[in-house]
Design a protein around this motif. Structure first.
Motif, mmCIF file in Angstrom:
data_model
loop_
_atom_site.group_PDB
_atom_site.id
_atom_site.type_symbol
_atom_site.label_atom_id
_atom_site.label_comp_id
_atom_site.label_asym_id
_atom_site.label_seq_id
_atom_site.Cartn_x
_atom_site.Cartn_y
_atom_site.Cartn_z
ATOM 1 N N GLU A 16 0.792 -1.225 0.000
ATOM 2 C CA GLU A 16 0.000 0.000 0.000
ATOM 3 C C GLU A 16 0.830 1.283 0.000
ATOM 4 N N ALA A 17 2.135 1.184 0.113
ATOM 5 C CA ALA A 17 2.990 2.373 0.102
ATOM 6 C C ALA A 17 3.096 2.997 -1.284
ATOM 7 N N VAL A 18 2.637 2.276 -2.304
ATOM 8 C CA VAL A 18 2.755 2.718 -3.697
ATOM 9 C C VAL A 18 1.387 3.131 -4.221
ATOM 10 N N ASP A 19 1.360 4.090 -5.146
ATOM 11 C CA ASP A 19 0.099 4.553 -5.727
ATOM 12 C C ASP A 19 -0.249 3.833 -7.029
ATOM 13 N N THR A 20 0.749 3.637 -7.895
ATOM 14 C CA THR A 20 0.486 3.061 -9.220
ATOM 15 C C THR A 20 1.594 2.084 -9.587
ATOM 16 N N LEU A 21 1.221 0.974 -10.188
ATOM 17 C CA LEU A 21 2.166 0.027 -10.780
ATOM 18 C C LEU A 21 1.929 -0.011 -12.278
ATOM 19 N N VAL A 22 2.983 0.222 -13.056
ATOM 20 C CA VAL A 22 2.919 0.075 -14.506
ATOM 21 C C VAL A 22 3.694 -1.184 -14.872
ATOM 22 N N THR A 23 2.998 -2.129 -15.487
ATOM 23 C CA THR A 23 3.623 -3.411 -15.798
ATOM 24 C C THR A 23 2.999 -3.987 -17.058
ATOM 25 N N ASP A 24 3.512 -5.127 -17.497
ATOM 26 C CA ASP A 24 2.926 -5.828 -18.630
ATOM 27 C C ASP A 24 2.024 -6.946 -18.124
ATOM 28 N N GLY A 25 1.151 -7.427 -18.949
ATOM 29 C CA GLY A 25 0.249 -8.499 -18.570
ATOM 30 C C GLY A 25 0.972 -9.833 -18.501
ATOM 31 N N GLY A 26 0.272 -10.832 -18.021
ATOM 32 C CA GLY A 26 0.832 -12.177 -17.984
ATOM 33 C C GLY A 26 1.658 -12.468 -16.765
ATOM 34 N N GLY A 27 1.640 -11.563 -15.770
ATOM 35 C CA GLY A 27 2.419 -11.796 -14.561
ATOM 36 C C GLY A 27 1.684 -12.686 -13.582
ATOM 37 N N ASP A 28 2.229 -12.784 -12.393
ATOM 38 C CA ASP A 28 1.657 -13.621 -11.341
ATOM 39 C C ASP A 28 0.318 -13.024 -10.892
ATOM 40 N N ILE A 29 -0.775 -13.707 -11.216
ATOM 41 C CA ILE A 29 -2.110 -13.159 -10.973
ATOM 42 C C ILE A 29 -2.400 -12.952 -9.486
ATOM 43 N N PRO A 30 -2.079 -13.914 -8.586
ATOM 44 C CA PRO A 30 -2.334 -13.654 -7.158
ATOM 45 C C PRO A 30 -1.628 -12.403 -6.641
ATOM 46 N N THR A 31 -0.416 -12.154 -7.127
ATOM 47 C CA THR A 31 0.290 -10.947 -6.702
ATOM 48 C C THR A 31 -0.404 -9.694 -7.224
ATOM 49 N N LEU A 32 -0.827 -9.712 -8.485
ATOM 50 C CA LEU A 32 -1.554 -8.569 -9.032
ATOM 51 C C LEU A 32 -2.849 -8.328 -8.260
ATOM 52 N N ASP A 33 -3.543 -9.405 -7.903
ATOM 53 C CA ASP A 33 -4.779 -9.258 -7.127
ATOM 54 C C ASP A 33 -4.491 -8.631 -5.764
ATOM 55 N N ALA A 34 -3.392 -9.057 -5.126
ATOM 56 C CA ALA A 34 -3.032 -8.501 -3.823
ATOM 57 C C ALA A 34 -2.658 -7.026 -3.944
ATOM 58 N N ILE A 35 -1.980 -6.655 -5.018
ATOM 59 C CA ILE A 35 -1.605 -5.254 -5.235
ATOM 60 C C ILE A 35 -2.857 -4.402 -5.385
ATOM 61 N N ARG A 36 -3.802 -4.869 -6.175
ATOM 62 C CA ARG A 36 -5.059 -4.133 -6.345
ATOM 63 C C ARG A 36 -5.813 -4.035 -5.022
ATOM 64 N N ALA A 37 -5.847 -5.137 -4.280
ATOM 65 C CA ALA A 37 -6.563 -5.138 -3.000
ATOM 66 C C ALA A 37 -5.962 -4.154 -2.013
ATOM 67 N N ALA A 38 -4.663 -3.855 -2.174
ATOM 68 C CA ALA A 38 -3.993 -2.891 -1.300
ATOM 69 C C ALA A 38 -4.289 -1.448 -1.704
ATOM 70 N N GLY A 39 -5.105 -1.259 -2.731
ATOM 71 C CA GLY A 39 -5.463 0.084 -3.167
ATOM 72 C C GLY A 39 -4.537 0.683 -4.197
ATOM 73 N N VAL A 40 -3.669 -0.139 -4.796
ATOM 74 C CA VAL A 40 -2.720 0.336 -5.808
ATOM 75 C C VAL A 40 -3.364 0.226 -7.190
ATOM 76 N N ARG A 41 -3.289 1.291 -7.951
ATOM 77 C CA ARG A 41 -3.763 1.253 -9.335
ATOM 78 C C ARG A 41 -2.775 0.446 -10.164
ATOM 79 N N VAL A 42 -3.274 -0.484 -10.959
ATOM 80 C CA VAL A 42 -2.427 -1.295 -11.834
ATOM 81 C C VAL A 42 -2.701 -0.903 -13.281
ATOM 82 N N ALA A 43 -1.717 -0.354 -13.952
ATOM 83 C CA ALA A 43 -1.829 0.031 -15.354
ATOM 84 C C ALA A 43 -1.057 -0.968 -16.199
#
Length: 258
Positions: A224-251
């Motif tokens: 939750e210390a981060v506001d936005t993550l810019v990444t490519d698709g196809g990564g580890d889905i559970p981690t992406l879900d946890a990042i979103r759940a922490a309130g981080v925007r995923v682009a």
């Protein structure tokens, strides 16, 4: 995962752990142990690791042989696309702190098009890309140049950051995990990132998908210390879900946005 990205992550995992087994690498990378063996053979041929029974160990090689220059040669078009997408999030007229790393170096080349900007850099590579560019007021944060990586670390860097305040910190990262959060393979790099996070109004992380689901040696911050993550698709889905759940925007650079 492209071969170049897989080699990059394999090298960082071996260097970060000192000794890593085939099974550990296969699990982290999501590939077969046969693929891991081939990658380790290639890294061994370049003098970057040494194969041992059941895995590999890091070699005490000159830092420039295993650092930024090696990863820059491996860098795929994905990192350039991430850098371009992240640059579009930078507001003209703002103050920006740019972290070290291959992806942030790609981003640096895009920033003149977002000027005018005041840009402070923690990377000699980024400094070269931004020097003498119209619309860019360039500040080079003091510190010790970490051999091979050419990132600026140590007490001088920490002291300089303590005197400044930024609208945006663009952070590169070695690893991000649902439980550990954002982490790095080097203690000095982790310390600089923690200091930078405290001095920025918002933080944008740029990281290709090979960093997702990976745990590195030194914790930088919770998700939750981060506001936005810019990444490519196809990564580890559970981690992406946890990042979103922490309130981080995923682009996602494919155009998806969460």
């Amino acid at each position: 995962m492209p071969v170049a990205d897989r080699l990059d992550l394999t090298l960082r995992l071996v260097r970060g752990g000192g000794r890593v087994t085939l099974g550990e690498l296969a699990e982290r990378l999501g590939v077969s142990e046969m693929t891991v063996r081939r990658d380790l053979d290639q890294l061994q041929e370049q003098g970057l690791v040494r194969r041992v029974r059941g895995g590999a160990v890091a070699l005490d090689v000159p830092a420039e042989s295993a650092g930024f220059s090696v990863r820059e040669r491996w860098s795929s078009a994905v990192k350039a696309r991430i850098g371009t997408a992240a640059a579009e999030l930078i507001e003209p007229g703002s103050t920006v702190l740019l972290d070290a790393g291959t992806t942030t170096a790609e981003l640096a080349a895009q920033l003149p098009g977002r000027g005018p900007l005041t840009v402070a850099v923690l990377s000699l590579q980024a400094a070269v890309r931004l020097a003498d560019q119209p619309g860019i007021r360039l500040l080079v944060i003091g510190g010790e140049s970490r051999a091979g990586e050419r990132s600026l670390v140590g007490p001088l860097a920490l002291g300089a950051l303590d005197q400044l305040r930024f609208d945006t910190f663009v952070m590169s990262i070695g690893a991000v995990h649902a439980e550990l959060g954002w982490s790095e393979f080097d203690l000095d790099d982790a310390a600089v990132k923690r200091a930078a996070l405290r001095r920025a109004g918002q933080t944008i992380v740029v990281a290709d998908s090979t960093k997702l689901g990976v745990q590195a040696f030194a914790r930088v911050a919770p998700l939750e210390a981060v506001d936005t993550l810019v990444t490519d698709g196809g990564g580890d889905i559970p981690t992406l879900d946890a990042i979103r759940a922490a309130g981080v925007r995923v682009a996602l650079i494919e155009g998806e946005d969460a």
